[in-house]
Write a protein that holds these residues in place. Structure first.
Motif, PDB file in Angstrom:
ATOM      1  N   HIS A 171     -13.626   0.399   4.022  1.00 19.87           N
ATOM      2  CA  HIS A 171     -14.208  -0.487   3.558  1.00 19.87           C
ATOM      3  C   HIS A 171     -14.647  -0.497   2.071  1.00 19.87           C
ATOM      4  N   ALA A 172     -15.213   0.803   1.788  1.00 18.91           N
ATOM      5  CA  ALA A 172     -15.491   1.033   0.337  1.00 18.91           C
ATOM      6  C   ALA A 172     -14.388   0.843  -0.564  1.00 18.91           C
ATOM      7  N   PHE A 173     -13.277   1.343  -0.071  1.00 19.62           N
ATOM      8  CA  PHE A 173     -12.032   1.239  -0.795  1.00 19.62           C
ATOM      9  C   PHE A 173     -11.610  -0.242  -1.146  1.00 19.62           C
ATOM     10  N   PHE A 174     -11.438  -0.973   0.088  1.00 16.67           N
ATOM     11  CA  PHE A 174     -10.863  -2.190   0.107  1.00 16.67           C
ATOM     12  C   PHE A 174     -11.759  -3.273  -0.737  1.00 16.67           C
ATOM     13  N   LYS A 175     -13.013  -3.123  -0.278  1.00 20.09           N
ATOM     14  CA  LYS A 175     -13.922  -4.117  -0.271  1.00 20.09           C
ATOM     15  C   LYS A 175     -14.351  -4.116  -1.996  1.00 20.09           C
ATOM     16  N   VAL A 214      -4.604   1.668  -4.362  1.00 21.06           N
ATOM     17  CA  VAL A 214      -3.865   2.794  -3.668  1.00 21.06           C
ATOM     18  C   VAL A 214      -4.558   3.231  -2.558  1.00 21.06           C
ATOM     19  N   LEU A 215      -5.894   3.516  -2.944  1.00 18.93           N
ATOM     20  CA  LEU A 215      -6.755   4.182  -1.642  1.00 18.93           C
ATOM     21  C   LEU A 215      -6.945   3.203  -0.376  1.00 18.93           C
ATOM     22  N   SER A 216      -6.983   1.888  -0.809  1.00 20.97           N
ATOM     23  CA  SER A 216      -6.803   0.974   0.299  1.00 20.97           C
ATOM     24  C   SER A 216      -5.770   1.045   1.175  1.00 20.97           C
ATOM     25  N   ALA A 217      -4.747   1.355   0.233  1.00 23.38           N
ATOM     26  CA  ALA A 217      -3.280   1.495   1.341  1.00 23.38           C
ATOM     27  C   ALA A 217      -3.279   2.606   2.179  1.00 23.38           C
TER      28      ALA A 217
END
Lengths: 100, 462, 511, 636, 159
Positions: free
Chosen positions: D348-352, D479-482
């Motif tokens: 969540h930290a990444f994508f949000k 990238v991290l979200s992926a």
């Protein structure tokens, strides 16, 4: 009821009458006379007891009272005169400047 | 017949007598009135000095005048202290009284004062009381600036006369019950059960209450003080009261208060405290306010009688000294005014701090001390009294008395409010207190400081 | 140097200052400098003694004992101990700051003002240092007079009302305390034939519960008025509002601590059984004070009143900590006293500074000061947060430990089936919410939003003002971050208090 | 790996140094070009250094076989037998949190150098951000609850300052205050829980407390674990915006967008989750508390998602989405899947963060416009932002292969099958929420980037892609979200906080549920496409059909109004009318003035008795004598 | 004799003219003197008549005569407090009476004692009580100075 009690009663009555006189009489001189009456009442009882105990102490005090009474009157009369000179009245009930 | 002891025992009184005679001579010869004051001051100082010196020596002749007059170091101490207090009164009088009569009358009155704590017999005490008050009738009138002075004098005279008569009535009843004129009879009568003795003690107490202005016998005081001039009012509020209290100490001796008198000592002083403090709240005359204050203080003083008899004298003397010193301090520094009413008006103290900061400060200290607030001597005195009351087991009355004293704080503060926190009020023909009066103030201040810093030392000596 | 002598010097320096002021009474500037000098010296000496104070030794240190009124067992007995050392430091620390803070705002009767400040300092110092009940009472009452004049002469428009109210209110408590202390000493003399006013002797008095209760009532009334605890608080807002800045600072900074100090040093230890019996009632009052003060601070429109009511709330925590009888709570209470002294002093100084510039105390007259006076705002924010009790500030140390103590004390009772203390402690914890609410409301209107302050442009704080506040901020953070060494100084006193109050001193039945 | 003394302290203190330095420069050099550059360098440098140190610390941890690193700094207080130490504690859990905080924190700092470029309080902004990082690191690295609490309140402060960063508008400052106060409500619960633990365990060190509750340290504390659990959870609801304290988070969007990304999405709001995981020793024994947590979590998730459906402010949609996702995390915590919750925290930290920063990029491009109804067609104008946004949206919606898919799917699975309170009901609601999540996220994507442009002309003219400092960060986060889901955090944490066992009879549903959840994600996508892909009239029609519902959702269920009516106004009313006017002025002061009036009255009365008449005075005397004599009979 | 004293004393309070009041007082005093005589303390009786009636009352009568001329007519005799005064007065008598008569004089010797003469009294006065005598003289001096001072004030006010 013996004599002592009678005289004591008289003395007290005179004392009380004198005090009453201070309350009900308006005339300054009459008030002074009432004071004398109180002292006379006291004197009576003093003399009575002095006589009963055959002790001079009472008599000496009576003697003192005479002197004091005289002195007080001697002092009071000029004061009354001074008072009267200003308001032209002997009526003590009128002297109520000092109050509150 | 007079021995050497007898001569020394009355040394302070003798000094006063010499002073009186000297002053009369000065007056008769019409010599400088300026000198009169100094003669009086020297006389009183000498008398006070003699008394204090004798006290310090521990001079206690067994019976200089058997059955009439006696002295102890403590009595000398009390006399010395009170005589010393007369010095400021004399100094203060400079601006009000030009003639020598003031000094003569004051000295006579002081002579009476000195007799009271030494009386062994009611005879002497009666002379003392009369000698104390008779000159004061004249003193009240002396600086006759307004017709009210005569009114004040007359009222004082009549009620004081009534007090004398009541006193005598009590004495005579006591005499009747015991056959003796000795003051000891009063103390004995306290514990006696018979009706005449009881009535006698009550009458004597009433007379003392009258002289000391305890409610409901207080009514003359405000009128007399207001009608009198500043130094005379100061004298009445302090030394006369002190003298009456010393007389009371004398009649009580060292016995503990008991019986009906103890009840009177609880109720009437409390009433006085409350009444005096309440009535003072709305006054606009400085002297009248002090009169009510003195009524309340008389209440505290009689409270002191509840305590242990042995320590009564020191408590009462300390109290009257502390009370008188600060009272005189205030009177001494009151700004002068040709108009007596203006001098007396509290409203004219408004903004005094701006005009005369020193006077305002010292009057302020005096008021706070009268209110019994620490660290001023009035507090220690009050503490002393209430300690006695509590020690005697009358805790409730002590609390009530303290609450009564609390009521009084406000009107003392009011003086401070006027002096420090009100806008400056230019008073016409006002002058700062004269140099002499300031000297009087300085003496009182020294005494105040002394009493503040070493109360224990002082009490130990009374 | 002889420490006892230095302690005496600390106490009497202000009096020397007053005497010097008499000489300098025509020169305002000299009077100011003189006072600052004297008080700074006092602080320096106090700091020196602080370092010399042996935290590991119980009892009095640097004591002087001179018989004063030997007939009654009254002595001039002063000394430092764990109870007073921090408060003495607080007093000495705030002294010079107060005078510096008033450097510009007092322009009438300057020498008199400084004399009064010095006298007040003397009396407060004396009340903390006194170890003799008579002496304590003397100083306790003596404090009123200079404060009365400070409010009455240099105060605002309703100063007379406020100062008389202040005086009469506090004097009322003292009168009853006087009666109680007389009784106490008499009772001691009767039961143990010791006539003494020394605290140490009075701590040995054994009294029946009923007597203890009445006496505690009298003492507590006096102290509670000073603290002040609801419902005896109404003098405080008026006094604060009308007092000049210096007056408010001293009042909030030191004077109010007298009440809690009195409870800690006298009220509870003298009458332990009554104290324990009445703990729930007193705790209730403390919690009511917390909530009541906070609620009222929430709706005030006068900025000084907000701080005044916040003081009521904050000192409730002190009472709570003291009443907990847990070491943590007691230490927290002491810290909270010191902390509140610093924080409230800072806030009042800030308010004074802005008042000097804008001459209004109406909250609604202000807005957006953060834009106009950034440095001022930073300081204001720091003090606000310290007041809220944000961690890392001294406010947190005190509040946290006091609450922790209260809770720790309440929990075993709850387990034992007595839940009332726990409820009180929980309500007190909820008080922290209200604290944030009113202080942030204050900051919000004051600092943020559109700029609406009167008398623009405003000059930001001068170096003098920054210096004063900076000193306070440093001490606030020091106490928040490193309280250990400070609390160490009062640890033994806290233990002594705890054991005094926890040990029953009812009369021993005669066998 | 470099070993150094005070390595952990350095991590914490570096941002503090940044704050102090920046704080000084912000006030003295504010606004000057040089000052800004310096502020940027300082502001980014310290977090990056902290990140580096964190990596180093992780390596140390690994080298030590994952035995927790304990590093005492100093003793805060000693009181009697109990001590309060400031000690740092570094284990797997703190490692993950610290990495996220410093990592995401660093990139957001970098992003901010671009985003805040023109702000006049540039230095102040970085000072605050650094301050936040300091407190956040204190929070995750503290060994004692006390230290955690310091960080806990500290991040609240930073949040308060940053929400109200543009304080010229009173509304922003108000939002900050609301956040702080709401958090304080939770903090009160936290404090109570902490006190209770202190009382029970005699210490505030969390590892010791956990051990005590696990029965490792001999005697199990007498305190009910559920009570403590509930109290701490109240604290968590404040910080992590759960029912009933979630109201502050949407308002917190008043702060600058990087703040929303860092504090109100990636890190601070997950502090509650961290707390629960950290205290899992208690929660394992607190079945009731866990159940409450699960229910509150799922309810929050559902409610927030419904509100997000109709929001029109780009940041508000994301804010409610955050609340909803936090609800998911608490659902996971409630069913005992602590590792999974942390897993979701990370993804969540990444994508949000990516979404928020993307939104920030959009706002930046549009010159401050936040209303999605006035966007559209941005796909080609700001392509990098668009594509990163797409990836992040897909991740949150649960499109398979992306980070969000893994974590969310695990949450759903444990909600269904965990032996510690999992139930089909929980799963059902959560799944529905997941559907809505996919829907509103794609709605957001559609309205913002796709379809025709609805922008104002003036705005449209200025649209530009953000600078590299921003887009670079977006790409990194995308990238991290992926790929973020491929690192199995639950597995990594299993040694520390084991996953709950699965209820045996539900084990075979795993495949089915996986398919369902994939289906739901795509269903959401499809629904959004269906609704917003066509003409604008379609959503309008639906809106009108469901008008009351729409109004309810737009008004956020009237929760704010409810609180205002139920709490704020009665409080003020009571304070003002009852306490101030009633008690303070009327009763207390009235009593006082009454007494004073009585005194003055009686003074007047006594004055009137003093008439000046000598006769009356004599009467007093006589009456006094009578009275005194009569009184004396009492002793007869 | 006692009744005479009492009666005239009561008259004092009701008579309007001060002169008559003075005469009533003189009557009382003389009656008291008579009582003293009957009691056997003749010298006191003599003093009573000499000092009181002879000196004090003559002075008062003189002043009354002086003032009478000026006194405005129509001034009222009694103050406003006469009724409460009388009430309290009767209470006082009652209280006193009860106090004294309830065996109050029991301690007083009731036997006949030898009355002492002027010679004895004088001897006592000058031996045991000589101090009182001295003090009395001081008092008289003070009183004279006081009276002179008041008269001086009167003169000053007039002049």
């Amino acid at each position: 009821m013996d004599r002592t009690q009678l005289l004591l009663g008289l003395s007290i009555a005179l004392f009380a009458l004198g005090l009453l006189g201070l309350i009900i009489r308006r005339n300054a001189l009459v008030m002074l006379m009432c004071m004398e009456l109180m002292l006379n009442g006291v004197n009576l009882s003093l003399v009575t007891f002095s006589e009963r105990y055959a002790d001079a102490g009472g008599a000496v005090l009576v003697f003192l009272v005479f002197i004091v009474a005289t002195a007080e009157i001697a002092l009071a009369i000029p004061i009354v005169l001074l008072l009267v000179r200003h308001t032209r009245s002997m009526d003590i009930a009128r002297y109520t400047d000092l109050k509150g | 017949m007079p021995s050497q002891d007898a001569l020394i025992a009355m040394l302070p009184e003798h000094f006063l007598l010499v002073g009186i005679i000297a002053l009369i001579l000065l007056e008769v010869l019409g010599l400088g009135t300026r000198a009169a004051l100094w003669v009086a001051v020297v006389t009183v100082s000498a008398a006070a000095g003699a008394a204090l010196f004798l006290a310090q020596l521990g001079f206690a002749p067994p019976a200089p005048f058997p059955g009439l007059f006696s002295v102890t170091p403590a009595v000398f101490m009390a006399k010395g202290a009170l005589l010393a207090l007369a010095v400021p009164v004399l100094l203060m009088s400079r601006s009000e009284f030009a003639d020598g009569e003031f000094s003569i009358l004051l000295l006579s009155s002081l002579y009476g004062l000195c007799l009271l704590p030494s009386s062994e017999s009611f005879l002497v005490m009666f002379v003392g009381l009369e000698l104390l008050s008779v000159p004061v009738y004249a003193l009240v009138l002396l600086a006759f600036r307004k017709p009210q002075s005569a009114e004040a004098s007359f009222k004082y005279l009549v009620l004081s006369g009534a007090a004398s008569a009541t006193f005598l009535m009590g004495v005579s009843l006591l005499y009747g019950a015991s056959g003796s004129m000795s003051v000891e009879t009063f103390a004995r009568a306290l514990s006696s059960g018979d009706a005449m003795s009881r009535a006698a003690t009550v009458l004597i107490m009433v007379a003392l209450f009258l002289k000391a202005a305890i409610v409901p016998f207080h009514a003359w005081a405000p009128d007399a003080y207001e009608g009198a001039s500043v130094p005379v009012a100061a004298y009445m509020a302090t030394l006369i009261k002190a003298a009456v209290l010393l007389a009371a100490v004398r009649v009580f001796g060292v016995v503990n208060a008991s019986g009906p008198v103890a009840d009177l000592l609880l109720v009437l002083p409390l009433l006085s405290i409350v009444w005096g403090n309440l009535a003072a709240i709305r006054q606009n005359s400085f002297r009248r306010m002090i009169a009510y204050s003195s009524i309340a203080h008389a209440g505290y003083l009689f409270y002191a009688f509840l305590g242990d008899g042995a320590s009564r004298q020191s408590a009462v003397v300390f109290y009257v000294v502390a009370y008188s010193v600060v009272n005189l301090l205030a009177f001494a520094l009151l700004p002068e005014n040709a108009q007596d009413d203006a001098r007396d008006n509290l409203q004219n103290l408004k903004g005094l701090y701006r005009r005369d900061p020193l006077a305002a400060g010292l009057i302020g200290i005096s008021m706070l001390s009268l209110a019994g607030l620490p660290p001023f001597p009035g507090f220690v005195a009050k503490f002393l009294v209430f300690r006695n009351v509590v020690a005697a087991g009358h805790t409730t009355y002590a609390v009530l008395g303290l609450i009564g004293s609390y009521i009084g704080i406000y009107f003392y503060l009011r003086v401070l409010l006027l002096m420090f926190m009100s806008p400056d009020n230019a008073v016409p023909s006002e002058r700062r207190a004269s140099g002499m009066a300031r000297m009087a103030g300085a003496l009182c201040l020294v005494a105040t400081v002394l009493l503040t810093i070493v109360p224990g030392w002082v009490i130990a000596r009374f | 140097m002889d420490e006892a002598l230095v302690l005496n010097l600390i106490l009497w320096l202000p009096i020397i200052g007053v005497v010097l002021l008499l000489a300098a009474r025509r020169n305002d500037q000299l009077a100011r400098s003189l006072t600052v000098g004297v008080l700074t010296l006092q602080f320096v000496l106090a700091s020196w003694l602080y370092t010399r104070f042996d935290a590991g030794a119980a009892g009095l240190q640097f004591a002087s004992n001179v018989p004063w009124i030997p007939q009654w067992g009254v002595s001039y007995l002063i000394g430092m101990d764990g109870f007073n050392i921090l408060l003495v430091m607080l007093t000495a620390f705030l002294g010079p700051l107060v005078v510096l803070g008033a450097y510009r705002s007092i322009d009438r009767d300057v020498p008199l003002f400084h004399a009064m400040v010095l006298l007040l300092q003397f009396a407060m110092m004396g009340a903390f240092l006194a170890q003799d009940l008579f002496l304590f009472y003397l100083f306790w009452e003596a404090m009123l007079i200079p404060m009365f004049l400070i409010i009455g002469i240099w105060g605002g428009t309703r100063r007379i009302y406020a100062t008389v109210k202040f005086f009469l209110y506090t004097a009322f408590g003292s009168i009853l305390m006087l009666a109680a202390l007389i009784y106490l000493v008499q009772a001691l003399a009767l039961t143990s034939s010791v006539t003494s006013f020394a605290f140490a002797d009075l701590y040995r008095a054994r009294l029946p519960l009923s007597v203890q209760t009445v006496l505690l009532g009298a003492f507590a009334l006096s102290f509670a008025i000073k603290v002040p605890m609801v419902p005896l608080h109404t003098w405080l807002p008026d006094a604060h509002v009308e007092a000049p800045t210096a007056g408010s600072v001293i009042l909030a900074g030191v004077l109010l601590k007298m009440g809690t100090y009195g409870f800690m040093k006298l009220g509870f230890p003298l009458f332990p059984d009554a104290a324990r019996a009445f703990t729930p009632a007193l705790m209730t009052l403390a919690v009511i004070s917390i909530v009541y003060g906070a609620c009222l601070a929430l709706v005030q429109t006068d900025i000084k009143k907000i701080i005044a009511y916040s003081s009521i709330s904050h000192l409730g925590y002190v009472m709570l900590g003291l009443l907990s009888l847990e070491l943590v709570g007691i230490q927290g209470a002491i810290m909270q006293m010191v902390s509140h002294g610093l924080v409230a002093a800072g806030l009042f100084l800030l308010v004074g500074m802005i008042y000097e510039r804008c001459h209004t105390r109406e909250l609604s007259d202000y807005g957006g000061l953060a834009r106009l006076m950034p440095v001022f705002s930073v300081f204001f924010m720091i003090f606000t947060l310290a007041s809220v009790g944000l961690p890392t500030t001294s406010g947190f140390t005190g509040e946290f430990l006091a609450l922790l103590g209260a809770f720790s004390a309440a929990w075993p009772l709850h387990v034992a089936g007595q839940s009332y203390p726990l409820i009180l402690a929980s309500v007190a914890v909820l008080g922290v919410i209200l604290g944030a609410l009113y202080m942030l409301r204050f900051a919000l209107t004051f600092l943020f939003g559109a700029t609406t302050a009167p008398h623009q442009p405003l000059s930001d704080l001068s170096p003098r003002e920054r210096g004063i506040l900076g000193a306070l901020v440093i001490s606030i953070f020091a106490l928040g971050l490193f309280p250990d060494s400070v609390m160490h100084k009062s640890e033994l006193a806290a233990r002594e208090y705890q054991s005094l109050v926890k040990t029953s001193r009812l009369p021993v039945p005669v066998p | 790996m470099i070993s150094m003394p005070h390595a952990l302290a350095a991590i914490v203190l570096l941002p503090l140094a940044g704050f102090l330095l920046n704080g000084v420069f912000a006030t003295s050099l504010g606004g000057k070009r040089f000052g800004n550059r310096l502020a940027g360098i300082l502001g980014c440098g310290f977090p990056i250094a902290a990140f580096a140190l964190t990596v180093n610390a992780l390596l140390t941890l690994q080298a030590g076989g994952y035995a927790p690193l304990i590093e005492p700094l100093y003793r805060w207080a000693t009181i009697g037998d109990s001590t309060f130490d400031v000690t740092f504690y570094f284990d797997r859990l703190s490692a993950i949190m610290t990495l996220v905080v410093t990592g995401v924190g660093s990139v957001i700092h970098v992003y901010s150098t671009g985003y805040m470029h023109d702000d006049k309080s540039y230095g102040r902004f970085f000072a605050y951000l650094n301050l936040f990082l300091f407190f956040m690191l204190l929070l995750v690295l503290g060994r004692s609850m006390l230290v955690l609490f310091v960080g806990w309140e500290g991040v609240g402060l930073a949040s308060y300052l940053l929400i109200g960063f543009w304080f010229d508008d009173l509304a922003n400052a108000k939002a900050g205050k609301k956040a702080f106060v709401t958090n304080r409500i939770g903090d009160a619960g936290f404090l109570l829980g902490m006190f209770l633990l202190y009382r029970a365990c005699g210490t505030l060190d969390m590892d010791t407390i956990n051990a005590a509750f696990m029965g490792l340290a001999g005697n199990v504390p007498v305190v009910s674990a559920s009570l403590v659990g509930i109290l701490l959870f109240i604290g968590a609801t404040g910080k992590s915006a759960q029912i009933p304290l979630f109201v502050w988070l949407p308002d917190a969007m008043a702060g600058p967008t990087p703040v929303s990304a860092l504090i109100h999405a990636a890190t601070m709001v997950t502090a509650g989750v961290y707390l629960v995981v950290r205290m899992s020793g208690i929660y394992i024994h607190a079945a009731e508390a866990s159940q409450v947590m699960a229910i509150v979590g799922v309810a929050t998730a559902f409610l927030a998602a419904t509100i997000a459906l109709v929001q029109t402010d780009i940041k508000k949609v994301l804010a409610y989405s955050t609340v909803s996702q936090l609800g998911f995390m608490f659902l996971a915590l409630g069913v005992g899947a602590y590792g999974v919750a942390i897993f979701h925290v990370v993804t969540h930290a990444f994508f949000k963060a990516c979404l928020f920063l993307g939104a920030g990029s959009v706002i930046h491009a549009l010159g401050g416009e936040q209303d999605i109804r006035k966007m559209g067609g941005l796909r080609t104008r700001i392509p990098i932002t668009f594509w990163t946004f797409v990836i992040a949206t897909a991740a949150i919606a649960g499109i398979p292969g992306l980070a969000g898919f893994f974590s969310k799917d695990e949450i759903l699975w444990y909600a269904f099958a965990s032996s510690r309170g999992g139930s089909p009901w929980l799963w059902g609601v959560a799944a529905l929420t997941a559907l809505m999540t996919a829907f509103y996220m794609f709605r957001l994507l559609w309205l913002t980037f796709l379809g025709p442009s609805r922008m104002d002309h003036a705005v449209e003219h200025h649209v530009h892609e953000s600078p590299l400092s921003m887009t670079g960060v977006l790409m990194l986060l995308a990238v991290l979200s992926a790929v973020g889901g491929y690192f199995s955090i639950p597995h990594f944490l299993d040694a520390q906080v084991p996953l709950p066992t699965i209820v045996a009879e539900r084990e075979h549903y795993e495949q089915t549920l996986l398919i369902v959840s994939i289906a739901l994600a795509f269903a959401g996508l499809a629904l959004a496409a269906l609704m917003f892909g066509g003409s604008a009239a379609r959503p309008e029609r639906i809106k009108r059909a469901l008008l009351p519902l729409h109004r309810l959702l737009s008004a956020k269920y009237y929760v704010d109004e409810l609180y205002e009516r139920l709490l704020a106004r009665p409080l003020v009313w009571m304070s003002e009318q009852v306490l101030l006017r009633g008690s303070d002025r009327f009763i207390l002061d009235g009593l006082l003035n009454g007494v004073a009036a009585v005194a003055v009255r009686s003074a007047g009365l006594l004055s009137r008795l003093q008439t000046g008449s000598l006769h009356l005075y004599s009467l007093f005397v006589m009456a006094g004598i009578v009275g005194a004599l009569v009184w004396s009979w009492r002793h007869g | 004799m006692g009744l005479l004293a009492l009666g005239s004393a009561a008259l004092m309070l009701v008579l309007r003219q001060p002169m008559r009041v003075a005469l009533a007082l003189i009557t009382t005093m003389v009656a008291l003197g008579g009582i003293y005589g009957l009691l056997g303390v003749h010298f006191i009786a003599a003093f009573q008549v000499l000092i009181y009636v002879g000196a004090v009352m003559v002075f008062i009568v003189y002043v009354i005569m002086l003032m009478e001329l000026r006194e405005a007519e129509g001034s009222r005799r009694f103050s406003n407090w006469r009724v409460p005064g009388l009430v309290v007065f009767s209470l006082l008598l009652l209280v006193f009476g009860v106090s004294v008569w309830s065996g109050g004089t029991s301690t007083v010797p009731s036997g006949v004692s030898a009355p002492f003469s002027l010679v004895e009294f004088s001897a006592e006065f000058l031996t045991r009580y000589w101090l009182v005598f001295e003090l009395t003289s001081v008092f008289l001096v003070a009183a004279i100075v006081a009276a002179l001072a008041v008269i001086k004030v009167s003169l000053r006010v007039d002049g």
